[in-house]
Design a protein around this motif. Structure first.
Motif, PDB file in Angstrom:
ATOM      1  N   ALA A  16      -6.379 -32.306  13.103  1.00  0.00           N
ATOM      2  CA  ALA A  16      -7.265 -31.370  13.808  1.00  0.00           C
ATOM      3  C   ALA A  16      -7.486 -31.810  15.245  1.00  0.00           C
ATOM      4  O   ALA A  16      -7.517 -30.966  16.159  1.00  0.00           O
ATOM      5  N   ASN A  17      -7.619 -33.117  15.466  1.00  0.00           N
ATOM      6  CA  ASN A  17      -7.876 -33.593  16.823  1.00  0.00           C
ATOM      7  C   ASN A  17      -6.665 -33.449  17.731  1.00  0.00           C
ATOM      8  O   ASN A  17      -6.816 -33.218  18.932  1.00  0.00           O
ATOM      9  N   ILE A  18      -5.463 -33.539  17.178  1.00  0.00           N
ATOM     10  CA  ILE A  18      -4.268 -33.277  17.977  1.00  0.00           C
ATOM     11  C   ILE A  18      -4.193 -31.796  18.312  1.00  0.00           C
ATOM     12  O   ILE A  18      -3.834 -31.416  19.435  1.00  0.00           O
ATOM     13  N   GLU A  19      -4.550 -30.939  17.364  1.00  0.00           N
ATOM     14  CA  GLU A  19      -4.598 -29.499  17.660  1.00  0.00           C
ATOM     15  C   GLU A  19      -5.615 -29.217  18.773  1.00  0.00           C
ATOM     16  O   GLU A  19      -5.367 -28.405  19.654  1.00  0.00           O
ATOM     17  N   ASN A  20      -6.768 -29.892  18.724  1.00  0.00           N
ATOM     18  CA  ASN A  20      -7.750 -29.744  19.796  1.00  0.00           C
ATOM     19  C   ASN A  20      -7.162 -30.204  21.127  1.00  0.00           C
ATOM     20  O   ASN A  20      -7.349 -29.552  22.157  1.00  0.00           O
ATOM     21  N   ALA A  21      -6.436 -31.322  21.115  1.00  0.00           N
ATOM     22  CA  ALA A  21      -5.822 -31.832  22.351  1.00  0.00           C
ATOM     23  C   ALA A  21      -4.837 -30.823  22.922  1.00  0.00           C
ATOM     24  O   ALA A  21      -4.741 -30.659  24.143  1.00  0.00           O
ATOM     25  N   LYS A  22      -4.121 -30.114  22.058  1.00  0.00           N
ATOM     26  CA  LYS A  22      -3.220 -29.058  22.535  1.00  0.00           C
ATOM     27  C   LYS A  22      -4.015 -27.956  23.233  1.00  0.00           C
ATOM     28  O   LYS A  22      -3.633 -27.479  24.305  1.00  0.00           O
ATOM     29  N   ARG A  23      -5.123 -27.562  22.628  1.00  0.00           N
ATOM     30  CA  ARG A  23      -5.980 -26.519  23.212  1.00  0.00           C
ATOM     31  C   ARG A  23      -6.553 -26.994  24.552  1.00  0.00           C
ATOM     32  O   ARG A  23      -6.567 -26.242  25.534  1.00  0.00           O
ATOM     33  N   TYR A  24      -6.995 -28.243  24.601  1.00  0.00           N
ATOM     34  CA  TYR A  24      -7.532 -28.789  25.845  1.00  0.00           C
ATOM     35  C   TYR A  24      -6.449 -28.820  26.924  1.00  0.00           C
ATOM     36  O   TYR A  24      -6.708 -28.534  28.095  1.00  0.00           O
ATOM     37  N   SER A  25      -5.224 -29.144  26.512  1.00  0.00           N
ATOM     38  CA  SER A  25      -4.119 -29.195  27.465  1.00  0.00           C
ATOM     39  C   SER A  25      -3.805 -27.817  28.035  1.00  0.00           C
ATOM     40  O   SER A  25      -3.488 -27.682  29.220  1.00  0.00           O
ATOM     41  N   GLN A  26      -3.895 -26.787  27.207  1.00  0.00           N
ATOM     42  CA  GLN A  26      -3.699 -25.421  27.705  1.00  0.00           C
ATOM     43  C   GLN A  26      -4.736 -25.098  28.768  1.00  0.00           C
ATOM     44  O   GLN A  26      -4.428 -24.465  29.782  1.00  0.00           O
ATOM     45  N   TYR A  27      -5.952 -25.544  28.551  1.00  0.00           N
ATOM     46  CA  TYR A  27      -7.022 -25.320  29.528  1.00  0.00           C
ATOM     47  C   TYR A  27      -6.719 -26.050  30.834  1.00  0.00           C
ATOM     48  O   TYR A  27      -6.876 -25.490  31.920  1.00  0.00           O
ATOM     49  N   VAL A  28      -6.250 -27.292  30.735  1.00  0.00           N
ATOM     50  CA  VAL A  28      -5.905 -28.059  31.945  1.00  0.00           C
ATOM     51  C   VAL A  28      -4.818 -27.323  32.720  1.00  0.00           C
ATOM     52  O   VAL A  28      -4.907 -27.174  33.950  1.00  0.00           O
ATOM     53  N   PHE A  29      -3.786 -26.838  32.019  1.00  0.00           N
ATOM     54  CA  PHE A  29      -2.729 -26.059  32.687  1.00  0.00           C
ATOM     55  C   PHE A  29      -3.314 -24.824  33.366  1.00  0.00           C
ATOM     56  O   PHE A  29      -2.958 -24.507  34.500  1.00  0.00           O
ATOM     57  N   LYS A  30      -4.204 -24.123  32.668  1.00  0.00           N
ATOM     58  CA  LYS A  30      -4.814 -22.917  33.237  1.00  0.00           C
ATOM     59  C   LYS A  30      -5.575 -23.228  34.525  1.00  0.00           C
ATOM     60  O   LYS A  30      -5.642 -22.409  35.433  1.00  0.00           O
ATOM     61  N   CYS A  31      -6.103 -24.431  34.606  1.00  0.00           N
ATOM     62  CA  CYS A  31      -6.842 -24.864  35.803  1.00  0.00           C
ATOM     63  C   CYS A  31      -5.907 -25.387  36.896  1.00  0.00           C
ATOM     64  O   CYS A  31      -6.375 -25.852  37.944  1.00  0.00           O
TER      65      CYS A  31
END
Length: 109
Positions: A16-31
């Motif tokens: 679950a935490n790796i899945e969260n890290a993927k989601r966080y990474s998408q946000y970083v890219f969006k920024c």
């Protein structure tokens, strides 16, 4: 491109935490930044093995040297995250705390 280190929980429910890290990474890219994601070391190292966990933590912290900022995600700050944040502060790297609300709305910071 500037680099943002993704600082968030890993231990416990690693999947679950790796899945969260993927989601966080998408946000970083969006920024508009490139995410640096130490969580993926858990895909090749055993986080339940203290030696391998320590190796992964050391490898992750070594990535801070090439990062422009540290972005802290999640509702809790683990001991491992505290080490990353303290090291970033020693390197004078800006530390940002990203709220779950901003993340859910995908608000660019």
């Amino acid at each position: 491109m500037y680099r943002a280190y993704v600082c968030s929980p890993l231990g416990g429910n690693i999947t679950a935490n790796i899945e969260n890290a993927k989601r966080y990474s998408q946000y970083v890219f969006k920024c508009g930044m490139a995410p640096v994601i130490p969580h993926f070391y858990a895909l090749v190292l055993n986080d339940d093995n203290p030696e391998e966990r320590n190796l992964g933590m050391q490898a992750g912290i070594s990535l801070l040297w090439v990062c422009d900022e540290v972005w802290v995600f999640g509702n809790q700050i683990t001991d491992g995250m505290k080490k990353e944040i303290r090291f970033a502060e020693k390197l004078n790297i800006k530390v940002r705390y990203i709220s779950e609300n901003a993340l859910q709305k995908m608000e660019v910071i």
